[in-house]
Design an enzyme around this catalytic site. Structure first.
Site, PDB file in Angstrom:
ATOM      1  N   ARG A  26     -26.079  58.081 -43.255  1.00 49.68           N
ATOM      2  CA  ARG A  26     -26.638  58.390 -41.932  1.00 49.68           C
ATOM      3  C   ARG A  26     -26.320  59.813 -41.525  1.00 49.68           C
TER       4      ARG A  26
ATOM      5  N   GLU B  32      -7.179  26.340 -39.221  1.00 48.34           N
ATOM      6  CA  GLU B  32      -5.895  26.446 -39.945  1.00 48.34           C
ATOM      7  C   GLU B  32      -4.802  26.951 -39.026  1.00 48.34           C
TER       8      GLU B  32
HETATM    9  C1  LIG Z   1     -14.694  23.520 -58.498  1.00 46.91           C
HETATM   10  C2  LIG Z   1     -15.138  24.212 -57.246  1.00 46.91           C
HETATM   11  C3  LIG Z   1     -14.003  25.075 -56.732  1.00 46.91           C
HETATM   12  C4  LIG Z   1     -14.291  25.494 -55.323  1.00 46.91           C
HETATM   13  C5  LIG Z   1     -13.018  26.061 -54.697  1.00 46.91           C
HETATM   14  C6  LIG Z   1     -13.139  26.128 -53.223  1.00 46.91           C
HETATM   15  C7  LIG Z   1     -11.794  26.553 -52.639  1.00 46.91           C
HETATM   16  C8  LIG Z   1     -11.955  26.885 -51.216  1.00 46.91           C
HETATM   17  C9  LIG Z   1     -10.625  27.320 -50.654  1.00 46.91           C
HETATM   18  C10 LIG Z   1     -10.589  26.944 -49.220  1.00 46.91           C
HETATM   19  C11 LIG Z   1      -9.912  27.994 -48.442  1.00 46.91           C
HETATM   20  C12 LIG Z   1     -10.267  28.190 -47.240  1.00 46.91           C
HETATM   21  C13 LIG Z   1     -11.213  27.279 -46.563  1.00 46.91           C
HETATM   22  C14 LIG Z   1     -10.897  27.312 -45.114  1.00 46.91           C
HETATM   23  C15 LIG Z   1     -11.503  26.142 -44.443  1.00 46.91           C
HETATM   24  C16 LIG Z   1     -10.783  25.933 -43.181  1.00 46.91           C
HETATM   25  C17 LIG Z   1     -11.159  24.643 -42.562  1.00 46.91           C
HETATM   26  C18 LIG Z   1     -10.201  24.362 -41.435  1.00 46.91           C
HETATM   27  C19 LIG Z   1      -9.294  23.377 -41.536  1.00 46.91           C
HETATM   28  C20 LIG Z   1      -8.375  23.129 -40.430  1.00 46.91           C
HETATM   29  O1  LIG Z   1      -8.414  23.783 -39.411  1.00 46.91           O
HETATM   30  S1  LIG Z   1      -7.234  21.907 -40.721  1.00 46.91           S
HETATM   31  C21 LIG Z   1      -6.346  21.748 -39.218  1.00 46.91           C
HETATM   32  C22 LIG Z   1      -5.486  22.952 -38.938  1.00 46.91           C
HETATM   33  N1  LIG Z   1      -4.619  22.667 -37.829  1.00 46.91           N
HETATM   34  C23 LIG Z   1      -3.519  23.377 -37.580  1.00 46.91           C
HETATM   35  O2  LIG Z   1      -3.221  24.372 -38.205  1.00 46.91           O
HETATM   36  C24 LIG Z   1      -2.637  22.855 -36.482  1.00 46.91           C
HETATM   37  C25 LIG Z   1      -1.638  23.887 -36.020  1.00 46.91           C
HETATM   38  N2  LIG Z   1      -0.453  23.222 -35.490  1.00 46.91           N
HETATM   39  C26 LIG Z   1       0.666  23.043 -36.292  1.00 46.91           C
HETATM   40  O3  LIG Z   1       0.753  23.436 -37.430  1.00 46.91           O
HETATM   41  C27 LIG Z   1       1.838  22.342 -35.633  1.00 46.91           C
HETATM   42  O4  LIG Z   1       1.373  21.550 -34.565  1.00 46.91           O
HETATM   43  C28 LIG Z   1       2.883  23.352 -35.084  1.00 46.91           C
HETATM   44  C29 LIG Z   1       3.550  24.020 -36.250  1.00 46.91           C
HETATM   45  C30 LIG Z   1       2.233  24.354 -34.170  1.00 46.91           C
HETATM   46  C31 LIG Z   1       3.916  22.589 -34.267  1.00 46.91           C
HETATM   47  O5  LIG Z   1       4.334  21.503 -35.042  1.00 46.91           O
HETATM   48  P1  LIG Z   1       5.514  20.544 -34.519  1.00 46.91           P
HETATM   49  O6  LIG Z   1       5.637  19.408 -35.439  1.00 46.91           O
HETATM   50  O7  LIG Z   1       5.331  20.285 -33.068  1.00 46.91           O
HETATM   51  O8  LIG Z   1       6.752  21.453 -34.817  1.00 46.91           O
HETATM   52  P2  LIG Z   1       7.670  22.315 -33.858  1.00 46.91           P
HETATM   53  O9  LIG Z   1       8.351  21.385 -32.913  1.00 46.91           O
HETATM   54  O10 LIG Z   1       6.912  23.492 -33.307  1.00 46.91           O
HETATM   55  O11 LIG Z   1       8.706  22.867 -34.942  1.00 46.91           O
HETATM   56  C32 LIG Z   1       9.643  21.953 -35.494  1.00 46.91           C
HETATM   57  C33 LIG Z   1      10.253  22.636 -36.710  1.00 46.91           C
HETATM   58  O12 LIG Z   1       9.309  22.513 -37.783  1.00 46.91           O
HETATM   59  C34 LIG Z   1       9.063  23.802 -38.327  1.00 46.91           C
HETATM   60  N3  LIG Z   1       7.710  23.802 -38.859  1.00 46.91           N
HETATM   61  C35 LIG Z   1       6.566  23.640 -38.160  1.00 46.91           C
HETATM   62  N4  LIG Z   1       5.502  23.688 -38.987  1.00 46.91           N
HETATM   63  C36 LIG Z   1       5.995  23.873 -40.240  1.00 46.91           C
HETATM   64  C37 LIG Z   1       5.396  24.021 -41.525  1.00 46.91           C
HETATM   65  N5  LIG Z   1       4.060  23.989 -41.676  1.00 46.91           N
HETATM   66  N6  LIG Z   1       6.195  24.206 -42.591  1.00 46.91           N
HETATM   67  C38 LIG Z   1       7.547  24.248 -42.419  1.00 46.91           C
HETATM   68  N7  LIG Z   1       8.206  24.138 -41.223  1.00 46.91           N
HETATM   69  C39 LIG Z   1       7.409  23.946 -40.160  1.00 46.91           C
HETATM   70  C40 LIG Z   1       9.253  24.737 -37.193  1.00 46.91           C
HETATM   71  O13 LIG Z   1       9.457  26.057 -37.648  1.00 46.91           O
HETATM   72  C41 LIG Z   1      10.467  24.124 -36.524  1.00 46.91           C
HETATM   73  O14 LIG Z   1      11.587  24.491 -37.264  1.00 46.91           O
HETATM   74  P3  LIG Z   1      12.968  24.750 -36.494  1.00 46.91           P
HETATM   75  O15 LIG Z   1      13.269  23.442 -35.799  1.00 46.91           O
HETATM   76  O16 LIG Z   1      12.706  25.859 -35.532  1.00 46.91           O
HETATM   77  O17 LIG Z   1      13.911  25.109 -37.584  1.00 46.91           O
HETATM   78  C1  LIG Z   2     -15.098  26.333 -38.025  1.00 50.56           C
HETATM   79  C2  LIG Z   2     -13.972  25.360 -37.845  1.00 50.56           C
HETATM   80  C3  LIG Z   2     -13.651  24.506 -38.882  1.00 50.56           C
HETATM   81  C4  LIG Z   2     -12.632  23.567 -38.725  1.00 50.56           C
HETATM   82  N1  LIG Z   2     -12.353  22.692 -39.746  1.00 50.56           N
HETATM   83  C5  LIG Z   2     -11.395  21.737 -39.573  1.00 50.56           C
HETATM   84  C6  LIG Z   2     -11.126  20.773 -40.601  1.00 50.56           C
HETATM   85  O1  LIG Z   2     -11.761  20.784 -41.655  1.00 50.56           O
HETATM   86  N2  LIG Z   2     -10.169  19.836 -40.379  1.00 50.56           N
HETATM   87  C7  LIG Z   2      -9.447  19.795 -39.215  1.00 50.56           C
HETATM   88  O2  LIG Z   2      -8.598  18.918 -39.070  1.00 50.56           O
HETATM   89  N3  LIG Z   2      -9.675  20.716 -38.223  1.00 50.56           N
HETATM   90  C8  LIG Z   2     -10.625  21.674 -38.380  1.00 50.56           C
HETATM   91  N4  LIG Z   2     -10.858  22.588 -37.385  1.00 50.56           N
HETATM   92  C9  LIG Z   2     -10.130  22.490 -36.120  1.00 50.56           C
HETATM   93  C10 LIG Z   2      -9.095  23.578 -35.976  1.00 50.56           C
HETATM   94  O3  LIG Z   2      -8.037  23.346 -36.845  1.00 50.56           O
HETATM   95  C11 LIG Z   2      -8.611  23.620 -34.524  1.00 50.56           C
HETATM   96  O4  LIG Z   2      -9.699  24.000 -33.723  1.00 50.56           O
HETATM   97  C12 LIG Z   2      -7.463  24.602 -34.378  1.00 50.56           C
HETATM   98  O5  LIG Z   2      -6.298  24.062 -34.957  1.00 50.56           O
HETATM   99  C13 LIG Z   2      -7.186  24.977 -32.916  1.00 50.56           C
HETATM  100  O6  LIG Z   2      -6.870  23.851 -32.174  1.00 50.56           O
HETATM  101  P1  LIG Z   2      -7.693  23.527 -30.830  1.00 50.56           P
HETATM  102  O7  LIG Z   2      -9.125  23.579 -31.110  1.00 50.56           O
HETATM  103  O8  LIG Z   2      -7.103  22.290 -30.275  1.00 50.56           O
HETATM  104  O9  LIG Z   2      -7.348  24.747 -29.875  1.00 50.56           O
HETATM  105  P2  LIG Z   2      -6.249  24.742 -28.689  1.00 50.56           P
HETATM  106  O10 LIG Z   2      -4.906  24.550 -29.253  1.00 50.56           O
HETATM  107  O11 LIG Z   2      -6.705  23.856 -27.613  1.00 50.56           O
HETATM  108  O12 LIG Z   2      -6.349  26.286 -28.257  1.00 50.56           O
HETATM  109  C14 LIG Z   2      -7.049  26.674 -27.080  1.00 50.56           C
HETATM  110  C15 LIG Z   2      -6.269  27.816 -26.430  1.00 50.56           C
HETATM  111  O13 LIG Z   2      -4.994  27.320 -26.028  1.00 50.56           O
HETATM  112  C16 LIG Z   2      -3.962  28.165 -26.486  1.00 50.56           C
HETATM  113  N5  LIG Z   2      -2.744  27.381 -26.734  1.00 50.56           N
HETATM  114  C17 LIG Z   2      -2.659  26.138 -27.248  1.00 50.56           C
HETATM  115  N6  LIG Z   2      -1.382  25.744 -27.339  1.00 50.56           N
HETATM  116  C18 LIG Z   2      -0.630  26.757 -26.869  1.00 50.56           C
HETATM  117  C19 LIG Z   2       0.775  26.983 -26.708  1.00 50.56           C
HETATM  118  N7  LIG Z   2       1.687  26.058 -27.035  1.00 50.56           N
HETATM  119  N8  LIG Z   2       1.184  28.165 -26.211  1.00 50.56           N
HETATM  120  C20 LIG Z   2       0.284  29.117 -25.890  1.00 50.56           C
HETATM  121  N9  LIG Z   2      -1.051  28.981 -26.002  1.00 50.56           N
HETATM  122  C21 LIG Z   2      -1.502  27.813 -26.489  1.00 50.56           C
HETATM  123  C22 LIG Z   2      -4.519  28.766 -27.762  1.00 50.56           C
HETATM  124  O14 LIG Z   2      -3.870  30.001 -28.083  1.00 50.56           O
HETATM  125  C23 LIG Z   2      -5.990  28.980 -27.397  1.00 50.56           C
HETATM  126  O15 LIG Z   2      -6.128  30.214 -26.729  1.00 50.56           O
HETATM  127  C24 LIG Z   2     -11.891  23.526 -37.517  1.00 50.56           C
HETATM  128  C25 LIG Z   2     -12.204  24.409 -36.488  1.00 50.56           C
HETATM  129  C26 LIG Z   2     -13.230  25.327 -36.643  1.00 50.56           C
HETATM  130  C27 LIG Z   2     -13.565  26.258 -35.516  1.00 50.56           C
END
Ligand SMILES: CCCCCCCCCC/C=C\CCCCC/C=C/C(=O)SCCNC(=O)CCNC(=O)[C@H](O)C(C)(C)COP(=O)(O)OP(=O)(O)OC[C@H]1O[C@@H](n2cnc3c(N)ncnc32)[C@H](O)[C@@H]1OP(=O)(O)O
Ligand SMILES: Cc1cc2nc3c(=O)[nH]c(=O)nc-3n(C[C@H](O)[C@H](O)[C@H](O)COP(=O)(O)OP(=O)(O)OC[C@H]3O[C@@H](n4cnc5c(N)ncnc54)[C@H](O)[C@@H]3O)c2cc1C
Length: 620
Positions: free
Chosen positions: A310, A424
């Protein structure tokens, strides 16, 4: 000069060995050869075309996705592709698809949380795709708060079964990819209840649809949750909703690698951390970090090609107008993104090693690095995906009006990528997990327990709280040790300050809630230090090829100094550098931009040699 001729000219001007740089970007010669081979396979196969994606209806897009997935699987079998090659194939097909969750979460969860018998029972069917699985954890009412999930799995000792039930509307499983139309099975995360006692959230394999006619089984209500952000984009994925009405499964369908329920209904918690139930999320988070560098490199490639071609303003005596890449503002917006792609690439390589290491340790019941792995995967997933999502939008703006055209590739890339900041693990929630780890580390400093690994610098916090960076001239900022100490001092001071302020609260939980924003910022500082330190470690390795290491050193300095400039307030407020030293850093950054410019298109364009053929398959 035609754009493509210009690119060829730019490559010829490269002051470094482009072939060797391709190997650095890929991680190894073998990895590059696999990527190149699979990229050519995808780009030359009309079934994998992408240029029509944004014009299809949701139904046609989904059918197109299924067709591609089936064709990909056929090609994988025919060509006997390895898992790495198959994963590359999925990457280049570049469309969210149910196999992401089958291969990326359902299978890893069984491997990580199932016992030997369960792995032997379920994995062969899953590998042959005789069953298709999804990862059903999130519910309508809870995503971040996993311990708040409401779906129940109640053990019935009369029949040696679990009864899976959705007791409330908010307990409906909501979001799982692959659930809406395709999956025959799901990994359900539910509250385990035995003899009236709630044992928290555990994983259960539940069949959802018949293997004969694919219809939902009795007690199962399942469907798609509808259109998502943007056209095309993630609408190729059947994210679904799922409800259970007292569905019975055998006891051995509870994943028993982490905890068990005996025939008598007794709950047995193995002597492993309960958080291993979260292991699949940790696995995917580390993959997402590597994916961030790929998505970022695509956006930066498009924006650089545009910026090189560009021309706007600056014509003298009828001569050519100025290339926009020559504007300092364009450089200061674009080059840090190029540098970030490399930074995320290298930290992603390291994180893959860290994850492999913890997996081996877990097999030997060594849980010592689990907290650090959780903090690193959570923090790096959060920081790299937030930066990449912002960068794709910045690249759209760097391309002016053309960046808003679907045919630029940027709108689709943005729409597909941005949910990575949420899935995640929501990025803020994950930063607070890192902050929890940092505060725990600071609280133990006096205990004699020496911080190690990525938090080792905290053991030198007394020095870091006093140190002053030795920078008198701009070029002093080119020394990796000077940069590293500045980032360590900033991160240490921010964590120690938060810990001190927490002590002003009688109730730690209340303090954590009140100081959450400061704690999240301290977490970002810690994670950015990890990225900087891993880039430095990469540069300490033997890097072959004329001028390659020199270019990477320039990119490292651009990455680190642009971050320092962006967060100058943190650095100055924490006392480790003065405003004058901050100004010298910015001066050095400007000098670096002029160096990156002459090689930038080559740096970029070799990065996209793999992608170029794919970009040509879009209409951009
Ligand atoms: C042949 C063909 C091949 C093709 C290949 C294809 C490959 C593709 C590859 C795919 C890759 C990417 C695809 C992406 C797709 C994405 C789709 C999306 C999926 C999802 O979203 S799944 C759902 C995801 N959800 C979350 O992530 C939820 C988030 N919340 C949490 O993890 C927990 O609630 C929390 C950690 C926030 C809180 O948990 P809680 O039990 O309440 O714990 P705490 O009280 O906070 O902490 C207690 C202690 O535990 C420790 N802790 C917490 N988590 C972990 C952990 N994960 N591991 C280890 N320790 C952990 C924490 O630190 C505390 O410790 P302490 O007491 O302080 O010492
Ligand atoms: C495209 C897509 C694909 C997905 N695929 C999967 C799947 O395959 N399997 C599956 O199980 N899930 C899946 N999910 C769900 C995903 O894992 C959740 O949406 C994600 O973990 C966030 O949780 P939530 O939606 O409850 O958001 P919330 O936790 O409700 O977040 C909303 C707002 O609240 C805030 N918040 C929440 N808790 C706190 C806190 N303690 N302190 C401060 N702020 C806070 C967040 O920062 C955010 O701003 C998918 C989501 C999307 C968008």
């Amino acid at each position: 000069m035609e754009a493509l001729d210009y690119h060829a000219e730019e490559r010829r001007k490269a002051e470094f060995d482009v072939e060797e740089m391709k190997i650095v970007w890929a991680g190894s010669r073998q990895a590059y050869e696999i990527s190149d081979r699979v990229a050519r396979l995808v780009a030359s196969d009309p079934v994998f075309r992408k240029d029509n994606r944004t014009m299809l209806s949701r139904k046609d897009l989904f059918k197109d996705t299924l067709r591609k997935a089936a064709h990909a699987w056929k090609r994988i079998i025919e060509l006997r592709l390895s898992e790495e090659e198959a994963s590359k194939l999925r990457f280049f097909v570049d469309q969210p698809v149910f196999t992401d969750l089958h291969w990326g979460m359902f299978i890893p969860a069984i491997k990580g949380q199932g016992n030997e018998e369960q792995q032997q029972k379920w994995l062969p069917m899953a590998y042959k795709m005789q069953i298709i699985g999804c990862y059903a954890q999130t519910e309508l009412g809870h995503g971040s708060n996993v311990q708040g999930l409401e779906t129940t799995a109640t053990f019935d000792p009369e029949t040696d079964e679990f009864v899976i039930h959705s007791p409330t509307l908010t307990s409906s499983k909501w979001w799982p990819g692959g659930l809406g139309k395709v999956s025959t099975h799901a990994l359900i995360y539910a509250r385990l209840i035995t003899d009236g006692q709630d044992h928290g959230v555990h994983g259960f394999i539940v069949q959802l649809r018949s293997l004969d006619d694919h219809l939902p089984l009795p007690g199962i209500t399942v469907g798609d949750i509808g259109m998502k952000f943007g056209s095309g984009a993630y609408n190729s994925m059947d994210n679904g909703v799922l409800r259970f009405d007292h569905v019975r499964i055998l006891r051995d369908q509870m994943l028993m690698g982490v905890s068990q329920v005996t025939r008598e209904g007794k709950f047995m918690q193995s002597d492993v951390p309960r958080q291993l139930v979260y292991g699949t999320m940790v696995y995917v988070r580390q993959k997402i970090v590597a994916d961030a560098s790929c998505a970022l490199s695509r956006a930066v490639c498009i924006a650089t090609r545009y910026s090189v071609v560009r021309r706007q303003f600056g014509s003298h005596n009828g001569g050519p107008e100025t290339q926009v890449i020559d504007y300092k503002t364009q450089q200061s917006r674009l080059f840090p993104l190029l540098a970030s792609a490399y930074a995320f690439r290298f930290v992603g390589e390291w994180l893959k090693w860290l994850y492999t290491d913890v997996t081996q340790r877990l097999q030997a019941s060594d849980f010592s690095t689990l907290p650090e792995v959780h903090a690193c995967t959570a923090g790096l997933k959060s920081v790299t995906t937030s930066a990449t999502a912002d960068a794709i939008e910045e690249c759209r703006k760097l391309c002016g009006g053309h960046g808003y055209l679907s045919s630029s590739g940027l709108p689709e890339l943005f729409a597909v990528y941005v949910p990575a900041c949420t899935y995640e693990g929501d990025n803020v929630v994950l930063l607070l997990q890192v902050a929890r780890f940092l505060m725990k580390t600071v609280s133990q400093l006096g205990s004699g327990k020496k911080p190690v690994g990525t938090i080792a610098y905290m053991g030198r916090s007394e020095h870091l709280l006093q140190c002053r960076c030795e920078v008198e001239r701009a070029e002093d900022w080119l020394k990796p040790n000077v940069i590293l100490e500045a980032f360590e001092a900033r991160a240490a001071r921010m964590s120690v300050t938060c810990a001190k302020n927490l002590n002003n609260f009688a109730n730690q939980e209340e303090g954590f809630a009140q100081l959450a924003t400061d704690l999240a910022e301290a977490a970002v500082a810690h994670v950015q230090l990890i990225i900087v330190s891993k880039f430095i470690e990469k540069l300490q390795q033997d890097i072959p090829g004329k001028g390659v290491k020199r270019q990477l050193e320039i990119l490292f300095n651009v990455y680190a100094l642009s971050l320092l400039h962006k967060h100058l307030g943190d650095f100055v407020a924490s006392g480790c550098i003065t405003p004058k030293q901050g100004a010298l850093a910015n001066e050095q950054l400007r000098l670096l931009y002029s160096q990156v410019h002459f090689d930038n298109p080559s740096l970029l364009l070799y990065m996209v040699l793999l992608l170029e053929r794919l970009l040509q398959s879009t209409s951009f």
